[in-house]
Design an enzyme around this catalytic site. Structure first.
Site, short mmCIF file in Angstrom:
data_model
loop_
_atom_site.label_atom_id
_atom_site.label_comp_id
_atom_site.label_asym_id
_atom_site.label_seq_id
_atom_site.Cartn_x
_atom_site.Cartn_y
_atom_site.Cartn_z
N SER A 108 0.46 -1.08 0.28
CA SER A 108 0.25 0.17 0.14
C SER A 108 0.56 1.15 -0.52
O SER A 108 2.48 1.05 0.44
CB SER A 108 -0.83 -0.10 1.40
OG SER A 108 -1.55 -0.86 1.65
N1 SAH Z 1 -0.10 -4.87 4.00
C1 SAH Z 1 0.31 -5.31 3.00
C2 SAH Z 1 -0.61 -5.06 1.39
C3 SAH Z 1 -1.42 -6.29 1.53
S1 SAH Z 1 -1.97 -6.06 -0.43
C4 SAH Z 1 1.78 -5.03 2.78
O1 SAH Z 1 2.68 -3.89 3.27
O2 SAH Z 1 2.55 -5.46 1.65
C5 SAH Z 1 -3.11 -7.23 0.89
C6 SAH Z 1 -2.86 -8.45 0.84
O3 SAH Z 1 -4.58 -9.01 0.77
C7 SAH Z 1 -2.59 -9.60 -0.74
O4 SAH Z 1 -1.88 -9.69 -0.26
C8 SAH Z 1 -3.83 -10.28 -0.65
O5 SAH Z 1 -3.01 -11.91 -1.05
C9 SAH Z 1 -3.92 -10.42 0.87
N2 SAH Z 1 -5.84 -11.31 0.96
C10 SAH Z 1 -6.40 -10.57 0.67
N3 SAH Z 1 -7.85 -11.84 0.40
C11 SAH Z 1 -7.32 -12.27 1.87
C12 SAH Z 1 -7.56 -13.31 2.84
N4 SAH Z 1 -8.54 -13.68 2.53
N5 SAH Z 1 -6.98 -13.52 4.15
C13 SAH Z 1 -5.66 -12.98 4.28
N6 SAH Z 1 -4.89 -12.38 3.30
C14 SAH Z 1 -6.19 -12.07 2.16
#
Ligand code: SAH
Length: 265
Positions: A108
């Site tokens: 993000s």
């Molecule tokens: N906080 C992260 C942002 C990653 S983007 C960072 O600092 O990099 C959001 C993430 O949510 C993705 O990796 C995606 O795979 C995950 N995601 C989506 N649905 C999910 C779920 N039901 N449970 C766990 N992770 C999930």
């Protein structure tokens, strides 16, 4: 607002030349130096940068944009975002942009993370670990988990994609924190073993908030997450507070996050 941040490499990392003396004759070095060396070994090869200055400018821009919580600013100043992205993206690591982390996911934007942290911390008492016990849904590359670790007493971070869970584990290993627990699983179910949570933060947005997140929110706790907007187009940032009498929900601005998906892969 200041101009665009300068690009890397800004300056070469000062790597101490290795002494040719046999180990027994080498002067004793403090443990902190050894830990620094270990961290340097995790930096993308060929980058060799001293990123503190660029990071400080990112923090100044966040501050100019209205982020004022000292603990949040301090966390952003401490965590090396460039360590969490692929080496090809290191030059953009301190720009205020979302960056790809593979598997169709993104890390993000710093300003969006700061905004969500600010919403979680509103009206929370100033204390050492102001976020208390935190649940993060969507570990991704682990950057936000590293920030949360500096603001929370304990962090449980869930990722549904095994390769990203493994990547985050590897990247966070350079800064081991006893207060972070990474879980490979479906975050839509929350994580009951460590519930209830004082704060819940989701980095992926679905049609609505999963019940488990609300059930696992402590009384006096707060949740921030993107959810599909009422008109079905785009997403809105939602804050939920649990009071003894029930839940209070507030809608904030339009945001853009990756989709919340069920199951693991
Ligand atoms: N906080 C992260 C942002 C990653 S983007 C960072 O600092 O990099 C959001 C993430 O949510 C993705 O990796 C995606 O795979 C995950 N995601 C989506 N649905 C999910 C779920 N039901 N449970 C766990 N992770 C999930």
């Amino acid at each position: 607002m200041s101009g665009r941040p300068p690009r890397f490499p800004l300056s070469l990392e000062r790597v101490a030349p290795s002494s040719g003396a046999p180990a027994a004759h080498r002067p004793q070095r403090p443990l902190a130096d050894a830990a620094d060396d270990a961290r340097r070994q995790h930096l993308p090869t060929g980058v060799g940068l001293d990123s503190a200055g660029v990071r400080a400018r990112m923090v100044q821009r966040l501050q100019a944009g209205g982020v004022c919580h000292p603990a949040v600013l301090h966390a952003f100043a401490e965590v090396p975002r460039h360590h969490f992205v692929d080496s090809a993206l290191v030059p953009q690591a301190y720009e205020d942009t979302a960056l790809p982390i593979g598997h169709g996911q993104t890390i993000s934007k710093p300003s969006v993370i700061a905004r969500m942290l600010g919403l979680l911390l509103e009206r929370r008492a100033a204390q050492v670990a102001p976020l208390g016990r935190t649940l993060e849904i969507g570990t991704g590359c682990g950057y936000q988990a590293a920030l949360l670790a500096r603001l929370a007493r304990h962090v449980v971070s869930i990722e549904r994609l095994r390769p990203l869970h493994d990547l985050a584990r590897e990247r966070l290993a350079a800064w081991p924190r006893a207060n972070v627990r990474l879980v490979w699983g479906d975050g839509m179910l929350g994580h009951a073993p460590n519930a209830p949570y004082d704060t819940v933060i989701a980095a992926a947005g679905g049609d609505d908030l999963p019940h488990a997140w609300l059930e696992q929110l402590a009384v006096g706790g707060r949740l921030v997450a993107p959810v599909r907007a009422a008109d079905g187009r785009g997403q809105t940032l939602v804050v939920v507070e649990r009071h003894a009498a029930g839940l209070q929900r507030r809608l904030h601005e339009t945001v853009q996050f990756v989709p919340l998906k069920s199951g693991v892969a």
